[in-house]
Design a protein around this motif. Structure first.
Motif, PDB file in Angstrom:
ATOM      1  N   GLY A   1       1.402  -0.883  -0.063  1.00 30.36           N
ATOM      2  CA  GLY A   1       0.082  -0.310   0.203  1.00 30.36           C
ATOM      3  C   GLY A   1       0.905   1.438  -0.547  1.00 30.36           C
ATOM      4  N   MET A   2      -0.070   2.866  -0.224  1.00 36.78           N
ATOM      5  CA  MET A   2       0.831   3.171  -0.062  1.00 36.78           C
ATOM      6  C   MET A   2       2.037   3.790   1.335  1.00 36.78           C
ATOM      7  SD  MET A   2       0.791   5.565  -2.924  1.00 36.78           S
ATOM      8  CE  MET A   2       1.013   6.899  -2.655  1.00 36.78           C
ATOM      9  N   PRO A   3       2.701   4.414   1.507  1.00 31.42           N
ATOM     10  CA  PRO A   3       4.041   5.112   2.484  1.00 31.42           C
ATOM     11  C   PRO A   3       3.019   5.892   3.223  1.00 31.42           C
ATOM     12  CG  PRO A   3       4.948   5.669   0.967  1.00 31.42           C
ATOM     13  CD  PRO A   3       4.003   5.076  -0.126  1.00 31.42           C
ATOM     14  N   HIS A   4       3.098   5.501   4.833  1.00 27.83           N
ATOM     15  CA  HIS A   4       2.540   6.314   5.858  1.00 27.83           C
ATOM     16  C   HIS A   4       3.466   7.710   5.893  1.00 27.83           C
ATOM     17  CE1 HIS A   4      -0.248   4.408   6.787  1.00 27.83           C
ATOM     18  NE2 HIS A   4       0.082   2.728   7.019  1.00 27.83           N
ATOM     19  N   ILE A   5       4.502   7.374   5.757  1.00 30.41           N
ATOM     20  CA  ILE A   5       5.269   9.143   5.811  1.00 30.41           C
ATOM     21  C   ILE A   5       6.996   8.662   4.892  1.00 30.41           C
ATOM     22  CG2 ILE A   5       6.960   7.273   7.717  1.00 30.41           C
ATOM     23  CD1 ILE A   5       7.513   9.385   8.977  1.00 30.41           C
ATOM     24  N   PHE A   6       6.938  10.123   4.479  1.00 30.38           N
ATOM     25  CA  PHE A   6       8.367   9.815   3.440  1.00 30.38           C
ATOM     26  C   PHE A   6       9.347  10.380   4.774  1.00 30.38           C
ATOM     27  CE2 PHE A   6       5.382   9.783   1.242  1.00 30.38           C
ATOM     28  CZ  PHE A   6       4.997   8.933  -0.274  1.00 30.38           C
ATOM     29  N   PHE A   7      10.307   9.965   4.469  1.00 26.91           N
ATOM     30  CA  PHE A   7      11.538  10.463   5.500  1.00 26.91           C
ATOM     31  C   PHE A   7      12.913  10.845   4.397  1.00 26.91           C
ATOM     32  CE2 PHE A   7      15.200   9.004   7.815  1.00 26.91           C
ATOM     33  CZ  PHE A   7      15.001  10.457   8.884  1.00 26.91           C
ATOM     34  N   THR A   8      13.647  12.242   4.766  1.00 26.77           N
ATOM     35  CA  THR A   8      14.537  12.348   4.115  1.00 26.77           C
ATOM     36  C   THR A   8      15.550  12.514   5.504  1.00 26.77           C
ATOM     37  OG1 THR A   8      13.499  13.376   2.107  1.00 26.77           O
ATOM     38  CG2 THR A   8      15.733  14.194   2.952  1.00 26.77           C
ATOM     39  N   CYS A   9      17.075  11.930   5.150  1.00 25.14           N
ATOM     40  CA  CYS A   9      17.756  11.270   5.778  1.00 25.14           C
ATOM     41  C   CYS A   9      19.412  12.222   4.920  1.00 25.14           C
ATOM     42  CB  CYS A   9      18.454  10.858   6.370  1.00 25.14           C
ATOM     43  SG  CYS A   9      20.171  10.476   7.819  1.00 25.14           S
ATOM     44  N   ASN A  10      19.780  13.127   5.634  1.00 22.93           N
ATOM     45  CA  ASN A  10      21.046  13.786   5.348  1.00 22.93           C
ATOM     46  C   ASN A  10      22.071  14.039   6.676  1.00 22.93           C
ATOM     47  OD1 ASN A  10      23.053  14.916   3.682  1.00 22.93           O
ATOM     48  ND2 ASN A  10      21.898  16.942   3.585  1.00 22.93           N
ATOM     49  N   PRO A  11      23.101  12.742   6.423  1.00 24.13           N
ATOM     50  CA  PRO A  11      23.810  13.246   8.029  1.00 24.13           C
ATOM     51  C   PRO A  11      24.815  14.430   7.052  1.00 24.13           C
ATOM     52  CG  PRO A  11      23.423  11.319   7.735  1.00 24.13           C
ATOM     53  CD  PRO A  11      22.423  11.202   6.574  1.00 24.13           C
ATOM     54  N   ASN A  12      25.113  15.172   7.804  1.00 23.66           N
ATOM     55  CA  ASN A  12      26.419  16.092   7.373  1.00 23.66           C
ATOM     56  C   ASN A  12      27.809  15.621   8.479  1.00 23.66           C
ATOM     57  OD1 ASN A  12      28.298  18.057   7.457  1.00 23.66           O
ATOM     58  ND2 ASN A  12      26.198  19.617   8.565  1.00 23.66           N
ATOM     59  N   ALA A  13      28.093  14.679   7.677  1.00 26.48           N
ATOM     60  CA  ALA A  13      29.662  14.638   8.032  1.00 26.48           C
ATOM     61  C   ALA A  13      30.841  15.355   8.577  1.00 26.48           C
ATOM     62  CB  ALA A  13      30.815  14.074   6.272  1.00 26.48           C
ATOM     63  N   THR A  14      31.005  16.952   7.775  1.00 24.76           N
ATOM     64  CA  THR A  14      32.125  17.925   8.117  1.00 24.76           C
ATOM     65  C   THR A  14      31.737  17.996   9.710  1.00 24.76           C
ATOM     66  OG1 THR A  14      31.356  18.578   5.812  1.00 24.76           O
ATOM     67  CG2 THR A  14      32.270  20.282   7.117  1.00 24.76           C
ATOM     68  N   HIS A  15      30.604  18.016  10.662  1.00 30.86           N
ATOM     69  CA  HIS A  15      30.558  18.707  12.593  1.00 30.86           C
ATOM     70  C   HIS A  15      30.088  17.712  12.543  1.00 30.86           C
ATOM     71  CE1 HIS A  15      30.070  22.670   9.608  1.00 30.86           C
ATOM     72  NE2 HIS A  15      29.386  23.024   9.506  1.00 30.86           N
ATOM     73  N   SER A  16      30.422  16.415  12.231  1.00 30.03           N
ATOM     74  CA  SER A  16      30.466  14.893  13.033  1.00 30.03           C
ATOM     75  C   SER A  16      31.415  14.888  13.945  1.00 30.03           C
ATOM     76  CB  SER A  16      29.631  14.035  12.217  1.00 30.03           C
ATOM     77  OG  SER A  16      29.318  12.470  12.869  1.00 30.03           O
TER      78      SER A  16
END
Length: 297
Positions: free
Chosen positions: A201-216
């Protein structure tokens, strides 16, 4: 004994040429070979089953000339991609820091995928008849037709035998391998997403993940900065300019950091068990996940 004109600003161009020619002459103690030989030829170097190819292209990474790919003398064969990944995970990070090595290896890997994993598909109702007709075509005809197609010759210039083989090939579909980043790979991902929609079925949530390596701080530790103390709430890091240089210098560590971050998010935040390919017993902040689909931009 004196030295005159050390910067060679007053020497004529012919003097330089004459000196270079004398350097090519064999010395008295040599075996008769010139000191410098640059061979060349019209035949390109084979990149398949040639363990001397990569060491010859990157002598600074292979100073002893060994450790190339596709070495048939090994007792245990090693795949090209696995051996490349092994070099990137070595404690000596010379392979990571080289400016062109990973691009050359990726280009060779993509070409091999395109060359060695191209197939034909046909409808099931036509399979028996087309299979018999395809096997009846001689290899010489297929080789000649492939050369004609590569040179883009006209259809009228083909012989009767080549025309029959071409008409036969028009009844099948050419399916290329899914090369990472290619249009066929994107179409395959879209088809998989549509299949997920049809099954879950259709997904319930759209999730975008963008970990910032520069400041990690985690990325700085993966880069090799052992002075970073992850037990502190706010670890002391190098200046922003140095962090950006580290990110550009070691893209392998950046990829490892991204994979580590996404895995931790889905494991500890969403409660997904990657070993069993299902939601964990305790679940996550969204409850129990039935399925998810993730792609890299």
């Amino acid at each position: 004994m004196g030295v005159t004109d050390p910067e060679c600003t007053r020497l004529a161009g012919r003097s330089f040429t004459a000196s270079a020619l004398r350097n090519l002459l064999p010395s008295r103690s040599s075996s008769g070979e010139p000191d410098l030989v640059l061979p060349r030829g019209a035949v390109p170097v084979d990149e398949y089953h040639n363990p001397d190819l990569i060491p010859g292209m990157f002598p600074t990474l292979y100073p002893f000339g060994i450790g190339g790919f596709d070495d048939d003398s090994r007792l245990t064969p090693i795949a090209f991609q696995k051996q490349a990944n092994y070099y990137f995970d070595l404690a000596d990070r010379a392979f990571r820091y080289h400016r062109s090595y990973m691009f050359v290896v990726l280009n060779i890997l993509q070409r091999r995928t395109a060359h060695l994993h191209t197939h034909f598909t046909v409808r099931r109702s036509h399979f028996e008849s087309l299979a018999r007709r395809l096997t009846s075509v001689s290899p010489h005809t297929l080789s000649r037709l492939a050369d004609q197609l590569q040179k883009e010759h006209r259809y009228s210039n083909l012989s009767t035998e080549d025309r029959n083989a071409l008409n036969l090939l028009n009844q099948v579909n050419t399916v290329a391998a899914r090369i990472p980043g290619s249009q066929s790979a994107k179409n395959f991902v879209r088809s998989e997403i549509r299949s997920y929609f049809g099954f879950f079925g259709m997904p319930h949530i759209f999730f975008t993940c963008n970990p910032n390596a520069t400041h990690s701080p985690t990325f700085q530790l993966m880069y090799g900065d052992e002075s970073v103390d992850l037990t502190l709430r706010y670890p002391c890091l190098v200046p922003a300019r140095e962090r950006a240089i580290r990110l550009a210098r070691d893209p392998v560590a950046a990829a490892d950091f991204f994979h580590f971050s996404v895995t931790c998010i889905f494991t500890h935040l969403f409660g997904w068990d990657f070993d069993s390919h299902a939601s964990s017993e305790r679940g996550g902040i969204l409850g129990y996940l039935e399925a998810f689909f993730g792609t890299n931009e």
